[in-house]
Design an enzyme around this catalytic site. Structure first.
Site, mmCIF file in Angstrom:
data_model
loop_
_atom_site.group_PDB
_atom_site.id
_atom_site.type_symbol
_atom_site.label_atom_id
_atom_site.label_comp_id
_atom_site.label_asym_id
_atom_site.label_seq_id
_atom_site.Cartn_x
_atom_site.Cartn_y
_atom_site.Cartn_z
ATOM 1 N N SER A 106 -11.282 -48.657 40.298
ATOM 2 C CA SER A 106 -10.883 -49.609 39.395
ATOM 3 C C SER A 106 -11.631 -49.449 37.276
ATOM 4 O O SER A 106 -11.403 -48.510 36.884
ATOM 5 C CB SER A 106 -11.474 -50.758 39.608
ATOM 6 O OG SER A 106 -10.490 -51.772 38.675
ATOM 7 N N LYS B 256 -8.535 -46.830 43.246
ATOM 8 C CA LYS B 256 -8.120 -48.452 42.422
ATOM 9 C C LYS B 256 -7.408 -48.227 41.347
ATOM 10 O O LYS B 256 -8.252 -48.472 40.107
ATOM 11 C CB LYS B 256 -9.302 -48.992 43.271
ATOM 12 C CG LYS B 256 -8.205 -50.940 43.408
ATOM 13 C CD LYS B 256 -8.267 -51.501 42.095
ATOM 14 C CE LYS B 256 -7.628 -52.640 42.499
ATOM 15 N NZ LYS B 256 -6.996 -53.541 41.365
ATOM 16 N N GLN C 130 -4.587 -56.188 38.334
ATOM 17 C CA GLN C 130 -4.030 -57.849 39.112
ATOM 18 C C GLN C 130 -4.153 -58.821 38.055
ATOM 19 O O GLN C 130 -4.711 -58.388 36.774
ATOM 20 C CB GLN C 130 -4.988 -57.533 40.050
ATOM 21 C CG GLN C 130 -4.492 -57.416 41.073
ATOM 22 C CD GLN C 130 -4.726 -56.001 41.314
ATOM 23 O OE1 GLN C 130 -6.196 -55.292 41.157
ATOM 24 N NE2 GLN C 130 -3.876 -55.203 41.631
#
Length: 527
Positions: A283, A308, A312
């Site tokens: 991320s 990743k 979100q």
């Protein structure tokens, strides 16, 4: 019968009213929940019914769209917000007892006299030692609102009677920076464990201190860093990139493209930079390392990162619960999608294991990218690939030469940690008296043969049978771990990583690159 008729009337009324709002699917879902709650033969837990439906819906979307209940939301937010409210101690559960490693500097426990090595045996007259209480339950009892009081009963070595303390809870900082020190002449090292609200501030402070010690080059360690706040990654990238250089952009089916640029106000835009990543770097770690690589600002060393790259958005629900819904994807400045494929959630969850089995962790030749995923870096037009994760410029295989089943079992059974805690408990004053600084300790302290004998005996007691051949293979690693844990207990995590990095192949490779001229060879338009 009357109740059923009324419920049916209500259901039809809801059905009629529902025709005026929402899609057919949303009206269908609302009517189904209403019918089950009001007409089902047995009593229904409506909250659980709705939660289960939400969880099931999210599970069909992607691996990172999730639901969290109110208690889970609180636990999720604490590490990223950079603080929690409690008594302020670092501790380990040693043989079913809470052993204080260090009180947090300036925290409530230190202020009232709790010391490293103390054993907390009761909280508010409730025993927490010898009762097989879980670590989560112990933490729940120690945490509490700022300003609230908690009574602790403490056993201290050399004191015959239990000591009583009344601690006023306070806000306790959680740091995202594990270590910061000069690893070699002119080479600084900073390790970040997550991207939290305080990360940029912590990094800037560490960078300033290292510069004052003569740092010219930096190794930034993002190994095992699973990510965190996007803004924290952007703030860190800003420290290295020039004004108006794109850091990352996000885009989704219903979410328009958003670009994030460097401000040009960073304090390390010129020095040489090496970023360390591995298969657990994800991320925000991938956003930062991708931006550094795409702008040819530094070199990435290690193994392909996790992959990743889904954004979100938190959606707060009325009862304090939350949905984290994927709304977009992350893309590097060169246009690479960070997210690896997830057509099959089962395969996605097995990805790291499959990478090990295919040999990717041992040999870079096992990694293959299709030409369709090929991109070029922004300045020197070096070839890089999208399709999931950031592939390093220098590959470092997993080091399996020191790991054996005997070592793994010692660690898994907690023998290495227990051995360290017992040694510290018996020799803390002696060690602090003998070694006036960590540098003195690091240069002169060695794990003795008697300490290894004690470790072997504790292992046998824990049903870890001695394997002499495997012990010989793992002995240097075991000794490094013991020394690092002792350093952590006497000082802090910074000193732990200082010791352990002597066994970290990626760290050693980064130092080699900066010392041999490989850095300049790789970052050139000719390649």
């Amino acid at each position: 019968m009357k109740k059923v008729i009324i419920s049916l009337i209500c259901l039809f009324a809801v059905s009629a009213q529902a025709q005026n709002y929402g899609t057919v699917a949303s009206r269908k879902l609302h009517m189904a929940e209403f019918a089950i709650n009001n007409l089902y033969v047995d009593k229904v837990n409506e909250d659980k019914l709705v939660e289960d439906a939400i969880v099931k819906m999210l599970s069909t979307l992607d691996p990172h769209s999730t639901y969290a209940n109110p208690e889970e939301v609180k636990k999720l937010n604490e590490p990223l917000q950079g603080n929690f409210e409690g008594i302020g101690v670092q501790f380990n559960m040693a043989e079913d007892t809470l052993l204080v490693i260090q009180p947090v500097s300036g925290g409530p426990s230190e202020k009232i006299g709790i010391l490293a090595g103390d054993r907390i045996i009761a909280v508010n007259d409730t025993a927490i030692a010898g009762v097989k209480m879980s670590t989560d339950e112990v933490m729940r009892r120690l945490k509490g609102p700022k300003g609230s009081l908690v009574n602790l009963t403490v056993l201290r070595r050399g004191v015959n009677e239990p000591l009583k303390f009344k601690v006023k809870r306070d806000r306790i900082p959680l740091y995202s920076l594990d270590a910061s020190y000069m690893i070699q002449d002119k080479i600084g090292y900073i390790r970040i464990n997550r991207f939290a609200s305080t990360t940029a501030e912590e990094f800037a402070k560490a960078l300033k201190e290292l510069k004052s010690k003569g740092m010219k080059d930096l190794i930034l360690d993002l190994q095992d860093n699973g990510g965190g706040y996007l803004n924290a990654a952007i703030d860190l990238a800003n420290e290295f990139l020039e004004e108006k250089e794109l850091i990352v952009y996000t885009e989704g089916q219903k979410t328009p493209r958003s670009d994030f640029f460097a401000k040009g106000t960073g304090s390390f835009q010129k020095g040489r930079l090496v970023v360390l990543v591995n298969e657990f770097s994800a991320s925000a770690s991938e956003i930062l390392s991708g931006a550094i690589q795409d702008w040819d600002r530094g070199l990435i060393v290690g193994r392909r990162s996790f992959g990743k790259g889904l954004v979100q958005r938190p959606i707060d629900l009325p009862d304090g619960s939350m949905i984290r819904l994927t709304v977009a994807r992350y893309y590097t400045p060169a246009g690479r999608c960070i997210q690896k494929p997830y057509e099959s959630i089962e395969k996605y969850n097995m990805d790291l294991i499959n990478r090990y089995n295919k040999g990717e962790m041992m040999n870079s030749d096992s990694i293959h990218f299709p030409d369709s995923l090929k991109c070029k870096t922004k300045k020197f037009e070096r070839i890089v690939y999208g399709g999931g994760g950031i592939m390093p410029d220098y590959f470092v295989p997993v080091d399996t030469t020191l790991y054996t089943d005997y070592h793994r079992n010692l660690v898994a059974k907690g023998v290495v940690l227990k051995m360290t805690l017992k040694y510290i408990e018996n020799h803390r004053k002696e060690l602090l008296g003998k070694y006036k600084s960590f540098a003195d300790f690091n240069n002169n302290f060695e794990i003795s043969s008697s300490m290894m004998d004690n470790l072997i005996a504790m292992g046998t007691e824990a049903k870890v049978e001695l394997n002499k051949e495997q012990l010989k293979v793992s002995e240097s690693l075991i000794k490094a771990q013991l020394k690092a844990l002792i350093a952590r207990d006497l000082w802090d995590m910074n000193e732990y990583y200082h010791v352990m990095n002597s066994t970290n192949e990626s760290v050693k490779k980064a130092v080699e690159i900066l010392q041999t001229g490989d850095y300049e060879k790789k970052l050139t338009r000719l390649n």
